[in-house]
Scaffold this motif. Structure first.
Motif, mmCIF file in Angstrom:
data_model
loop_
_atom_site.group_PDB
_atom_site.id
_atom_site.type_symbol
_atom_site.label_atom_id
_atom_site.label_comp_id
_atom_site.label_asym_id
_atom_site.label_seq_id
_atom_site.Cartn_x
_atom_site.Cartn_y
_atom_site.Cartn_z
ATOM 1 N N ASP A 123 48.511 37.159 37.119
ATOM 2 C CA ASP A 123 48.723 38.594 37.277
ATOM 3 C C ASP A 123 48.031 39.009 38.570
ATOM 4 O O ASP A 123 46.807 39.154 38.604
ATOM 5 C CB ASP A 123 48.125 39.324 36.068
ATOM 6 C CG ASP A 123 48.170 40.843 36.187
ATOM 7 O OD1 ASP A 123 48.480 41.356 37.279
ATOM 8 O OD2 ASP A 123 47.873 41.526 35.185
ATOM 9 N N VAL A 125 47.953 41.793 40.171
ATOM 10 C CA VAL A 125 47.382 43.148 40.208
ATOM 11 C C VAL A 125 45.944 43.116 39.692
ATOM 12 O O VAL A 125 45.026 43.654 40.312
ATOM 13 C CB VAL A 125 48.236 44.126 39.386
ATOM 14 C CG1 VAL A 125 47.561 45.497 39.311
ATOM 15 C CG2 VAL A 125 49.635 44.262 39.995
ATOM 16 N N ARG A 126 45.741 42.480 38.541
ATOM 17 C CA ARG A 126 44.420 42.424 37.917
ATOM 18 C C ARG A 126 43.624 41.195 38.331
ATOM 19 O O ARG A 126 42.498 41.010 37.890
ATOM 20 C CB ARG A 126 44.573 42.467 36.394
ATOM 21 C CG ARG A 126 45.131 43.781 35.902
ATOM 22 C CD ARG A 126 45.646 43.704 34.459
ATOM 23 N NE ARG A 126 46.352 44.938 34.151
ATOM 24 C CZ ARG A 126 47.606 45.215 34.515
ATOM 25 N NH1 ARG A 126 48.306 44.310 35.188
ATOM 26 N NH2 ARG A 126 48.175 46.359 34.228
ATOM 27 N N LYS A 127 44.238 40.325 39.132
ATOM 28 C CA LYS A 127 43.586 39.077 39.555
ATOM 29 C C LYS A 127 43.183 38.250 38.333
ATOM 30 O O LYS A 127 42.114 37.633 38.297
ATOM 31 C CB LYS A 127 42.361 39.347 40.438
ATOM 32 C CG LYS A 127 42.653 40.203 41.663
ATOM 33 C CD LYS A 127 43.600 39.521 42.619
ATOM 34 C CE LYS A 127 43.821 40.342 43.885
ATOM 35 N NZ LYS A 127 44.834 39.738 44.793
ATOM 36 N N GLU A 128 44.065 38.206 37.342
ATOM 37 C CA GLU A 128 43.822 37.424 36.130
ATOM 38 C C GLU A 128 44.715 36.186 36.153
ATOM 39 O O GLU A 128 45.946 36.302 36.185
ATOM 40 C CB GLU A 128 44.089 38.248 34.875
ATOM 41 C CG GLU A 128 43.057 39.342 34.647
ATOM 42 C CD GLU A 128 43.188 39.997 33.291
ATOM 43 O OE1 GLU A 128 42.161 40.455 32.755
ATOM 44 O OE2 GLU A 128 44.325 40.066 32.752
ATOM 45 N N TRP A 195 48.438 38.083 27.072
ATOM 46 C CA TRP A 195 47.610 39.148 26.517
ATOM 47 C C TRP A 195 47.324 38.887 25.044
ATOM 48 O O TRP A 195 46.233 39.188 24.556
ATOM 49 C CB TRP A 195 48.286 40.511 26.733
ATOM 50 C CG TRP A 195 48.009 41.068 28.105
ATOM 51 C CD1 TRP A 195 47.914 40.367 29.276
ATOM 52 C CD2 TRP A 195 47.758 42.431 28.436
ATOM 53 N NE1 TRP A 195 47.638 41.207 30.317
ATOM 54 C CE2 TRP A 195 47.542 42.482 29.840
ATOM 55 C CE3 TRP A 195 47.723 43.618 27.717
ATOM 56 C CZ2 TRP A 195 47.268 43.675 30.519
ATOM 57 C CZ3 TRP A 195 47.460 44.804 28.382
ATOM 58 C CH2 TRP A 195 47.230 44.823 29.769
#
Length: 272
Positions: A123, A125-128, A195
């Protein structure tokens, strides 16, 4: 060149992160969007990310072909018949991406002899960065990922449900008397599985997803302790993942007891 046994999810992490940041995030909020023949969307970011991943994988593992979402179906079928292949969704959540909704990911898995042996979902955007290897551990940003203690009944659970791809009858059942506490629809299958793996929900239901949608995320969820099932249609037996290009229905739960309750409710006939 590495042999088969030496490829692990950590070997793909930097590659996937770099491509996502360069090809996907650099175009976010300023992307060209086109409609495919099936009505779904494709952007120049999808195409650029797929080509960048293909080139990098071929350079390191030239003997392993790529099954990508943005390939012709005949080519996808040809790759699926090989014993070992990469399975790529270069941009999952394209509609979110095109609309400026910051929930999308890049997903890559390795399929070998009909089994998903590694998966990585990033991800940007969240750097996950979620990843896992078959029979190993799941990780989020290199920290081990393990599901916490779970509720014991459906009415205590949060469900991730994609209503768009369910039958009218099941949609009406869920709308009129869902067994769970609350529901979300997020719009990116790969991240939805991840998630769940991170404990951000306990139940899952999706009526139609393809190998590049679920391969990496499903493995990550299972290696974190979750239970997932793919079917030709809701109510049928579980089948092997990545066994066909055709869409498959999916259900999942954070542990086996919840999955049994969830499938039992889904399979129940309409009340009199």
């Amino acid at each position: 060149m590495m042999n088969k046994q030496e490829i692990h999810s950590r070997d793909l992490q930097q590659l996937v992160v770099e491509v996502a940041d360069k090809e996907i995030m650099a175009r976010f909020l300023g992307v060209d969007v086109h409609q495919k023949t099936d009505g779904s969307l494709v952007t120049d970011a999808d195409l650029a990310a797929q080509e960048a991943i293909r080139e990098r994988l071929q350079a390191r593992w030239p003997a392993i072909p790529l099954l990508g979402e943005e390939m012709e179906k005949s080519e996808q079928e040809r790759v699926l018949d090989t014993g070992e292949y990469w399975c790529l969704d270069p941009l999952d959540g394209t509609t979110n991406y095109a609309c400026g909704i910051p929930f999308f990911a890049i997903s890559l898995a390795l399929i070998r002899d009909g089994r998903i042996v590694l998966g990585i979902v990033y991800d940007p955007v969240r750097k996950e960065c979620f990843r896992a290897d078959l029979g190993g551990s799941a990780y989020l940003n290199d920290e081990k990922l393990r599901l916490p203690a779970q509720p014991q009944s459906l009415d205590q659970c949060v469900a991730i449900v994609d209503f768009k791809r369910l039958s009218r009858e099941l949609t009406m059942r869920l709308a009129g008397g869902a067994p769970y506490r609350s529901q979300r629809s997020l719009g990116a299958v790969t991240l939805e599985w991840c998630w769940l793996a991170a404990g951000r929900g306990q139940l899952y239901l999706h009526g139609s997803q393809k190998p590049w949608d679920y391969a990496a995320g499903l493995l990550i969820f299972q290696e974190a302790g979750g239970e997932g099932c793919l079917m030709d249609a809701l109510g049928s037996d579980c089948i092997s993942p990545a066994s066909q290009v055709a869409s498959q229905a999916a259900v999942g739960a954070a542990e086996q007891g919840l999955l049994l309750q969830w499938r039992e409710w889904l399979d129940a006939s309409e009340p009199d």
